[in-house]
Design an enzyme around this catalytic site. Structure first.
Site, PDB file in Angstrom:
ATOM      1  N   THR A  10     -16.844   1.041   2.735  1.00 60.69           N
ATOM      2  CA  THR A  10     -15.429   1.266   3.049  1.00 60.69           C
ATOM      3  C   THR A  10     -15.169   2.767   3.022  1.00 60.69           C
ATOM      4  OG1 THR A  10     -14.738   1.251   0.747  1.00 60.69           O
ATOM      5  CG2 THR A  10     -14.780  -0.887   1.869  1.00 60.69           C
ATOM      6  N   ASP A  30       4.089   3.204  -4.207  1.00 65.07           N
ATOM      7  CA  ASP A  30       3.028   3.804  -5.021  1.00 65.07           C
ATOM      8  C   ASP A  30       2.846   2.932  -6.268  1.00 65.07           C
ATOM      9  OD1 ASP A  30       1.392   5.240  -6.671  1.00 65.07           O
ATOM     10  OD2 ASP A  30       2.329   7.184  -6.215  1.00 65.07           O
ATOM     11  N   TYR A  57     -13.354   5.648 -14.040  1.00 65.41           N
ATOM     12  CA  TYR A  57     -13.475   4.492 -13.130  1.00 65.41           C
ATOM     13  C   TYR A  57     -14.100   3.294 -13.850  1.00 65.41           C
ATOM     14  CZ  TYR A  57     -14.382   1.802  -8.854  1.00 65.41           C
ATOM     15  OH  TYR A  57     -14.408   0.818  -7.892  1.00 65.41           O
ATOM     16  N   ASN A 113      -5.974  -5.728  -5.354  1.00 65.66           N
ATOM     17  CA  ASN A 113      -7.156  -5.088  -4.778  1.00 65.66           C
ATOM     18  C   ASN A 113      -7.084  -3.562  -4.815  1.00 65.66           C
ATOM     19  OD1 ASN A 113      -9.425  -4.729  -2.694  1.00 65.66           O
ATOM     20  ND2 ASN A 113      -7.652  -3.926  -1.589  1.00 65.66           N
ATOM     21  N   ASP A 130       0.864  -1.186   0.000  1.00 67.52           N
ATOM     22  CA  ASP A 130       0.000   0.000   0.000  1.00 67.52           C
ATOM     23  C   ASP A 130       0.896   1.230   0.000  1.00 67.52           C
ATOM     24  OD1 ASP A 130      -3.262   0.195   0.942  1.00 67.52           O
ATOM     25  OD2 ASP A 130      -2.085   2.058   0.949  1.00 67.52           O
ATOM     26  N   LYS A 162     -12.224  -0.348 -14.902  1.00 66.22           N
ATOM     27  CA  LYS A 162     -12.627  -1.647 -14.360  1.00 66.22           C
ATOM     28  C   LYS A 162     -13.082  -2.592 -15.481  1.00 66.22           C
ATOM     29  CE  LYS A 162     -11.878  -0.839  -9.935  1.00 66.22           C
ATOM     30  NZ  LYS A 162     -10.860  -1.576  -9.171  1.00 66.22           N
TER      31      LYS A 162
HETATM   32  P1  NAI Z   1     -10.168   1.976  -0.074  1.00 61.08           P
HETATM   33  O1  NAI Z   1     -10.033   3.343  -0.617  1.00 61.08           O
HETATM   34  O2  NAI Z   1     -10.805   1.795   1.273  1.00 61.08           O
HETATM   35  O3  NAI Z   1      -8.751   1.247  -0.060  1.00 61.08           O
HETATM   36  C1  NAI Z   1      -7.892   1.321  -1.161  1.00 61.08           C
HETATM   37  C2  NAI Z   1      -6.467   1.123  -0.675  1.00 61.08           C
HETATM   38  O4  NAI Z   1      -5.616   1.260  -1.833  1.00 61.08           O
HETATM   39  C3  NAI Z   1      -6.030   2.187   0.329  1.00 61.08           C
HETATM   40  O5  NAI Z   1      -5.365   1.580   1.430  1.00 61.08           O
HETATM   41  C4  NAI Z   1      -5.073   3.062  -0.457  1.00 61.08           C
HETATM   42  O6  NAI Z   1      -4.041   3.639   0.340  1.00 61.08           O
HETATM   43  C5  NAI Z   1      -4.519   2.073  -1.474  1.00 61.08           C
HETATM   44  N1  NAI Z   1      -4.000   2.803  -2.630  1.00 61.08           N
HETATM   45  C6  NAI Z   1      -4.637   3.770  -3.319  1.00 61.08           C
HETATM   46  N2  NAI Z   1      -3.819   4.252  -4.284  1.00 61.08           N
HETATM   47  C7  NAI Z   1      -2.665   3.553  -4.185  1.00 61.08           C
HETATM   48  C8  NAI Z   1      -1.422   3.621  -4.888  1.00 61.08           C
HETATM   49  N3  NAI Z   1      -1.225   4.483  -5.889  1.00 61.08           N
HETATM   50  N4  NAI Z   1      -0.442   2.770  -4.542  1.00 61.08           N
HETATM   51  C9  NAI Z   1      -0.618   1.882  -3.519  1.00 61.08           C
HETATM   52  N5  NAI Z   1      -1.754   1.811  -2.809  1.00 61.08           N
HETATM   53  C10 NAI Z   1      -2.771   2.630  -3.137  1.00 61.08           C
HETATM   54  O7  NAI Z   1     -10.946   1.126  -1.189  1.00 61.08           O
HETATM   55  P2  NAI Z   1     -11.894  -0.150  -1.072  1.00 61.08           P
HETATM   56  O8  NAI Z   1     -13.278   0.340  -1.040  1.00 61.08           O
HETATM   57  O9  NAI Z   1     -11.435  -1.058  -0.038  1.00 61.08           O
HETATM   58  O10 NAI Z   1     -11.674  -0.752  -2.523  1.00 61.08           O
HETATM   59  C11 NAI Z   1     -10.772  -1.804  -2.784  1.00 61.08           C
HETATM   60  C12 NAI Z   1     -10.988  -2.250  -4.216  1.00 61.08           C
HETATM   61  O11 NAI Z   1     -12.354  -2.634  -4.406  1.00 61.08           O
HETATM   62  C13 NAI Z   1     -10.714  -1.147  -5.248  1.00 61.08           C
HETATM   63  O12 NAI Z   1     -10.091  -1.705  -6.379  1.00 61.08           O
HETATM   64  C14 NAI Z   1     -12.098  -0.655  -5.597  1.00 61.08           C
HETATM   65  O13 NAI Z   1     -12.144  -0.089  -6.892  1.00 61.08           O
HETATM   66  C15 NAI Z   1     -12.886  -1.941  -5.507  1.00 61.08           C
HETATM   67  N6  NAI Z   1     -14.322  -1.752  -5.286  1.00 61.08           N
HETATM   68  C16 NAI Z   1     -14.784  -1.164  -4.149  1.00 61.08           C
HETATM   69  C17 NAI Z   1     -16.139  -1.005  -3.973  1.00 61.08           C
HETATM   70  C18 NAI Z   1     -16.729  -0.370  -2.763  1.00 61.08           C
HETATM   71  O14 NAI Z   1     -17.951  -0.206  -2.725  1.00 61.08           O
HETATM   72  N7  NAI Z   1     -15.958  -0.033  -1.757  1.00 61.08           N
HETATM   73  C19 NAI Z   1     -17.102  -1.443  -4.990  1.00 61.08           C
HETATM   74  C20 NAI Z   1     -16.501  -2.047  -6.135  1.00 61.08           C
HETATM   75  C21 NAI Z   1     -15.161  -2.203  -6.263  1.00 61.08           C
END
Ligand code: NAI
Length: 407
Positions: free
Chosen positions: A180, A59, A147, A82, A32, A151
């Protein structure tokens, strides 16, 4: 001991997933860009004595940092791509500048492929690759920049990887709405109206992050082999709902995700399928029914068999239970019969929409002729059971062969 690499592990879905794997005794390689949150998570996880968890604060939009990942890695059983971001700018697509789009595409679309490339030499035979896409990759969501395109691209890329690497098990998780930080941010910014979103979800609620963690835990297991090259849409049925009326909100809390399942196998000679779950389970349990009758649909056809099975189930289970149907995967011999299978699949989806507010779930598995029932037991345990309480309305296509064997 097994080892998993999880990107985006410091928050939301990734954080709950890391906790689940670490709790089950896996060694975790956690990636992360948020170093403090990653350190905090790392300190909180139970670690296997022989192999401590690894933390990588990088990153993932920077290909050079991803490439360096592969320099010092343990052998991997699974990679979970993820990490992802939504577009926070609220700028119409036509007004977005190239740099803004490029950053999102670098993380959501390019990074998963680069991670697989960098870690390729460290993958164990038959390793599982799971890419986290989104329902937004199946349906266009406007005013979120690139977005949805990112995806959709990730889904296509994953399916191409599955074809190119039949020796691995490659799947996609497409979550629906999950509470989240990402979704809370959209709600706080006024860019997601919770009531409007809930009205399109047959199960009438958003998922909790640990429900996605459970799906990822299953997809990272060897039991996911029959889903190689498939998208698992865990979204409360939102991807199958096409009505115009807002659906009612859920009135029932989901049962704990580790509630033991009480499985009834019916509609045929169940011997080969009995091993899916123990037959006697003391309450509290999660009630599930596996109905084999559409597999032997006979002259009346699959559609009628699905309808009859659904009627039996609905008469027996008033709420909070799952029905899983086995359908034949064979194409119809005559073109005149070709509509039967598609109609049966849409019946499954339609029933999911009608039953969702009572937390009654319905899913189907298309089973190729000659498949060994035992090879589907882990998948059925997941689909039927309490860990998959956000999965409904889906027909999954199973492949017969395990990774490493010609498909
Ligand atoms: P979140 O925003 O809570 O967590 C994402 C994590 O990715 C964070 O810890 C962030 O620091 C890390 N991150 C972001 N940019 C980064 C980078 N450039 N390099 C390294 N790390 C990075 O997101 P969430 O909700 O847990 O989503 C996880 C996955 O699930 C994502 O791919 C999102 O698109 C997908 N998703 C989420 C949904 C939701 O309703 N929360 C619905 C559908 C898909």
């Amino acid at each position: 001991m097994q080892t998993v690499l999880i990107t985006g592990a410091a928050s939301g879905i990734g954080r709950d997933t890391a906790r689940l794997f670490a709790g089950a005794g896996w060694q975790c390689v956690l990636v992360d860009r948020n170093a403090p949150a990653l350190q905090q998570l790392g300190r909180s996880l139970p670690a296997p004595a022989s192999a401590p968890h690894r933390l990588w604060a990088i990153d993932l939009t920077d290909p050079a940092q991803i490439a360096a990942l592969g320099d010092d890695l343990p052998a991997l059983d699974a990679i979970l791509n993820n990490a992802g971001m939504s577009d926070a700018s609220n700028t119409p697509l036509a007004d977005q500048d190239a740099a803004q789009m490029a950053r999102l595409l670098a993380l959501n679309l390019a990074a998963p492929a680069a991670v697989v490339d960098a870690c390729g030499p460290r993958l164990k035979p038959g390793a599982r690759i799971v890419n986290v896409a989104s329902g937004a990759g199946l349906h266009a969501i406007p005013w979120r920049g690139a977005y949805s395109p990112s995806k959709a691209g990730l889904i296509a890329q994953s399916l191409a990887l599955a074809q190119a690497r039949p020796d691995l098990c490659v799947t996609v998780l497409a979550p629906g709405f999950v509470r989240t930080e990402l979704v809370d941010g959209l709600i706080q910014a006024g860019r997601l109206q919770p009531a409007g979103a809930l009205g399109k979800i047959p199960l009438g609620r958003m998922a909790a992050p640990d429900e996605m963690a459970q799906a990822l835990y299953f997809l990272a297991s060897t039991g996911a082999a029959p889903l190689h090259g498939q998208v698992l849409a865990v979204n409360g049925g939102s991807s199958v709902y096409g009505g115009s009326q807002p659906l009612p909100p859920a009135t029932l809390q989901p049962q704990p995700l580790d509630t033991p399942m009480h499985l009834e196998v019916c509609g045929g000679d169940g011997d080969a399928w009995q091993g899916v779950a123990p037959t006697t389970v003391a309450p509290p349990h999660y009630a599930a029914c596996l109905d084999l009758s559409p597999l032997h649909g006979g002259s009346a056809g699959v559609l009628q068999a699905v309808h009859a099975a659904a009627a039996r189930f609905a008469a027996r289970y008033p709420q909070q239970a799952s029905l899983t149907l086995l359908l034949p995967a064979a194409p119809a011999r005559r073109w005149q019969d070709a509509g039967d299978g598609a109609a049966a699949r849409m019946l499954v989806s339609t029933l999911a929409c009608e039953w969702g507010s009572r937390a009654l779930r319905i899913n189907a598995l298309e089973v190729p002729a000659g498949v060994q029932p035992r090879s589907l037991h882990p998948l059925l345990r997941f689909v039927c059971g309490s860990a998959a309480q956000y999965l409904t309305g889906q027909t999954l296509r199973c492949s017969a062969a395990a990774p490493g064997t010609p498909r």
